[in-house]
Design a protein around this motif. Sequence first.
Motif, PDB file in Angstrom:
ATOM      1  N   ASP A   1       1.552  -3.782 -13.184  1.00 50.21           N
ATOM      2  CA  ASP A   1       0.197  -3.737 -13.759  1.00 50.21           C
ATOM      3  C   ASP A   1      -0.666  -2.630 -13.171  1.00 50.21           C
ATOM      4  OD1 ASP A   1      -0.103  -4.719 -11.214  1.00 50.21           O
ATOM      5  OD2 ASP A   1      -1.046  -6.614 -11.810  1.00 50.21           O
ATOM      6  N   GLN A   2      -0.036  -1.635 -12.564  1.00 47.11           N
ATOM      7  CA  GLN A   2      -0.764  -0.534 -11.947  1.00 47.11           C
ATOM      8  C   GLN A   2      -0.663   0.731 -12.812  1.00 47.11           C
ATOM      9  OE1 GLN A   2      -2.627  -0.938  -8.919  1.00 47.11           O
ATOM     10  NE2 GLN A   2      -2.211  -3.013  -9.660  1.00 47.11           N
ATOM     11  N   PRO A   3      -1.473   1.736 -12.517  1.00 45.59           N
ATOM     12  CA  PRO A   3      -1.334   3.007 -13.230  1.00 45.59           C
ATOM     13  C   PRO A   3       0.100   3.520 -13.171  1.00 45.59           C
ATOM     14  CG  PRO A   3      -3.337   3.015 -11.930  1.00 45.59           C
ATOM     15  CD  PRO A   3      -2.614   1.759 -11.567  1.00 45.59           C
ATOM     16  N   ALA A   4       0.523   4.154 -14.253  1.00 42.38           N
ATOM     17  CA  ALA A   4       1.931   4.536 -14.396  1.00 42.38           C
ATOM     18  C   ALA A   4       2.285   5.697 -13.468  1.00 42.38           C
ATOM     19  CB  ALA A   4       2.225   4.912 -15.845  1.00 42.38           C
ATOM     20  N   GLN A   5       2.945   5.380 -12.380  1.00 42.78           N
ATOM     21  CA  GLN A   5       3.491   6.377 -11.469  1.00 42.78           C
ATOM     22  C   GLN A   5       4.576   5.692 -10.650  1.00 42.78           C
ATOM     23  OE1 GLN A   5      -0.254   7.041  -9.055  1.00 42.78           O
ATOM     24  NE2 GLN A   5       1.127   6.534  -7.371  1.00 42.78           N
ATOM     25  N   ASP A   6       5.087   6.342  -9.626  1.00 41.72           N
ATOM     26  CA  ASP A   6       6.069   5.733  -8.732  1.00 41.72           C
ATOM     27  C   ASP A   6       5.357   5.119  -7.537  1.00 41.72           C
ATOM     28  OD1 ASP A   6       7.882   6.750 -10.480  1.00 41.72           O
ATOM     29  OD2 ASP A   6       8.703   8.262  -9.124  1.00 41.72           O
ATOM     30  N   TYR A   7       5.925   4.012  -7.016  1.00 46.20           N
ATOM     31  CA  TYR A   7       5.321   3.305  -5.883  1.00 46.20           C
ATOM     32  C   TYR A   7       6.396   3.019  -4.826  1.00 46.20           C
ATOM     33  CZ  TYR A   7       1.298   2.591  -8.905  1.00 46.20           C
ATOM     34  OH  TYR A   7       0.212   2.796  -9.731  1.00 46.20           O
ATOM     35  N   TYR A   8       5.933   2.989  -3.587  1.00 45.24           N
ATOM     36  CA  TYR A   8       6.845   2.674  -2.484  1.00 45.24           C
ATOM     37  C   TYR A   8       7.238   1.192  -2.503  1.00 45.24           C
ATOM     38  CZ  TYR A   8       5.875   7.059   0.061  1.00 45.24           C
ATOM     39  OH  TYR A   8       5.768   8.369   0.456  1.00 45.24           O
ATOM     40  N   ILE A   9       8.517   0.941  -2.298  1.00 46.79           N
ATOM     41  CA  ILE A   9       9.000  -0.363  -1.857  1.00 46.79           C
ATOM     42  C   ILE A   9       9.296  -0.211  -0.367  1.00 46.79           C
ATOM     43  CG2 ILE A   9      10.864  -2.057  -2.050  1.00 46.79           C
ATOM     44  CD1 ILE A   9      11.200  -1.107  -4.968  1.00 46.79           C
ATOM     45  N   VAL A  10       8.751  -1.088   0.455  1.00 47.69           N
ATOM     46  CA  VAL A  10       8.851  -0.921   1.910  1.00 47.69           C
ATOM     47  C   VAL A  10       9.496  -2.161   2.534  1.00 47.69           C
ATOM     48  CG1 VAL A  10       7.620  -0.386   4.047  1.00 47.69           C
ATOM     49  CG2 VAL A  10       6.743   0.452   1.849  1.00 47.69           C
ATOM     50  N   VAL A  11      10.440  -1.933   3.415  1.00 44.43           N
ATOM     51  CA  VAL A  11      11.035  -2.996   4.229  1.00 44.43           C
ATOM     52  C   VAL A  11      10.937  -2.561   5.681  1.00 44.43           C
ATOM     53  CG1 VAL A  11      13.070  -4.398   4.707  1.00 44.43           C
ATOM     54  CG2 VAL A  11      12.654  -3.567   2.372  1.00 44.43           C
ATOM     55  N   SER A  12      10.377  -3.428   6.523  1.00 47.50           N
ATOM     56  CA  SER A  12      10.207  -3.084   7.933  1.00 47.50           C
ATOM     57  C   SER A  12      10.586  -4.268   8.813  1.00 47.50           C
ATOM     58  CB  SER A  12       8.769  -2.647   8.221  1.00 47.50           C
ATOM     59  OG  SER A  12       7.845  -3.666   7.857  1.00 47.50           O
TER      60      SER A  12
ATOM     61  N   GLY B   1       1.078   9.597  -0.760  1.00 40.23           N
ATOM     62  CA  GLY B   1       0.483   9.019   0.429  1.00 40.23           C
ATOM     63  C   GLY B   1       1.519   8.358   1.320  1.00 40.23           C
ATOM     64  N   PRO B   2       1.063   7.789   2.432  1.00 48.67           N
ATOM     65  CA  PRO B   2       1.995   7.104   3.338  1.00 48.67           C
ATOM     66  C   PRO B   2       2.412   5.752   2.765  1.00 48.67           C
ATOM     67  CG  PRO B   2      -0.249   6.855   4.138  1.00 48.67           C
ATOM     68  CD  PRO B   2      -0.322   7.778   2.951  1.00 48.67           C
ATOM     69  N   PRO B   3       3.583   5.255   3.116  1.00 49.26           N
ATOM     70  CA  PRO B   3       3.978   3.899   2.693  1.00 49.26           C
ATOM     71  C   PRO B   3       2.985   2.872   3.248  1.00 49.26           C
ATOM     72  CG  PRO B   3       5.854   5.103   3.598  1.00 49.26           C
ATOM     73  CD  PRO B   3       4.634   5.916   3.911  1.00 49.26           C
ATOM     74  N   PRO B   4       2.717   1.810   2.510  1.00 46.33           N
ATOM     75  CA  PRO B   4       1.760   0.813   2.993  1.00 46.33           C
ATOM     76  C   PRO B   4       2.282   0.096   4.240  1.00 46.33           C
ATOM     77  CG  PRO B   4       2.918   0.007   1.053  1.00 46.33           C
ATOM     78  CD  PRO B   4       3.290   1.452   1.208  1.00 46.33           C
TER      79      PRO B   4
END
Length: 541
Positions: free
Chosen positions: A266-277, A302-305
């Motif tokens: 449901d976000q603006p159409a772009q690529d987003y980070y999937i993060v596992v830490s 930007g940096p990963p969340p």
Amino acid sequence: MRLHLAVGLFCATTCLFAIAGAEDPYRFFSWNVTYGDIYPLGVRQTGFLINGQFPGPDIHCVTNDNLIINVFNNLNESFLLSWSGIQQRRNSFEDGVYGTTCPIPPGKNFTYILQVKDQIGSFYYFPSLAFHKAAGGFGGIRILSRPRIPVPFPDPAGDYTVLIGDWYESNHTVLKAHLDGGKKLPFPDGILINGRGPGGASFNVEQGKTYRLRISNVGLQNSLNFRIQNHRLTLVEVEGTHTLQTTYSSIDIHLGQSCSVLFTADQPAQDYYIVVSSRFTNPVLTTTGTLRYSNSAGPVSGPPPGGPTIQIDWSLNQARSIRTNLTASGPRPNPQGSYHYGLINTTRTIRLANSAGQVNGKQRYAVNSVSFVPADTPLKLADYFKIEGVFRIGSISDNPYGGGIYLDTSVMNADYRAFIEIVFQNDEDIVQSWHLDGYSFFVVGMDGGQWTAASRNGYNLRDGVSRCTTQVYPKSWTAIYVALDNVGMWNLRSEYWARQYLGQQFYVRVYTTSASLRDEYPIPKNALLCGRASGRSTRPL
């Protein structure tokens, strides 16, 4: 050769028809296990491939399906697969751990005959011998509800398996030699998402649609946190139980655990980070994947969340918020809340304390001071054939006594159909993760400090989640209720794999004097026989 295999498979299948009944569908799999070069962290390693794949292929099935899985071992070492979360009702012979099942010798094959009886949800399989889990050979298992059983959310637009776990650049043989030499393992080198290192895994979505992720922590050492940049995760299922649909910004998944989350693109159409830490570690290991919108206007930016790191209270509060959806159906049409576990009196309390120490100058781990050593014969076979001297019932006590660590093949006896309480006491300063084969159990409480009888006053006796793997926080306890309704020899183990390998495990022998097929199936006709069971016969067809 092929004719013999075909005849053997037909005989095995015929046996299963006699046991399971012809009304439940069959699914057939043929898997070739081989070595292969893999580069998950950019360094060449020798991994385990199943049909050329790392990770291995997913198993898709439906409640009550019969799974016929013919595994060809093309390695130069013995091999076994185990099925984390699959309960193997009345059939611990097929569990695929060394206490129940003889290894598949090099160059040979074995056909597993499983039924996912009265189960739904997200699970995984893995290689159980030696330190094979560090080489791959794992894959996802999804058990869908039968068509007429309602599911408490609409069908998602997509359904993805997400296998996450910490990883070493060293081959499994090097890690095993390290442990055999009496040393602790070093800190892992990275984290993988579906067998890929940083930036390697991607998932495609369409804007406005909702997707399901089935996430399993198949790693060796660390709890992990999972999150998607700018997206919220709604938990809907944990190891076969539909949960209250609570929404989180990120979710902790401890060693060996599995869960399902929904998210909406449901976000603006772009690529987003999937993060596992990694959680509760210093330093913090982090890896990323990519959530890719089909009409994406650009790459990740930007940096990963960031996510939680060493905060225990954050994780504890989240764990307590994971509860059973009492009105939703499970594998059957009746509501999950129709089983009132909190109204059943427990007949036995077992307190289990983990510990670490040295035995003969080498690192070992223990439960109630007993560090498990495998016998020369699978315990289930020794029990079935009444072979003396393989294990001793009662070789582990119901309570910790505080003595030094010693070695034994620890087996705890338990009565069929008893309803028991198990308390995991963790006096160490790391998170523990415990798994019980053959069962789901109700997580009724967890808190800091020492467990006492007064701790029961805070138990959740209404909607505690039913699962097969639970965490225990540092200097804390976790309590579970278990209905022992599945006869067999069942492994209770640490999912911290070096600790499991060096003794933090034992077997629960759920026993009945009955010889009825309603209580336990006979030994499979095609069962491999090894150790002191070699040369014996299984049974006529």
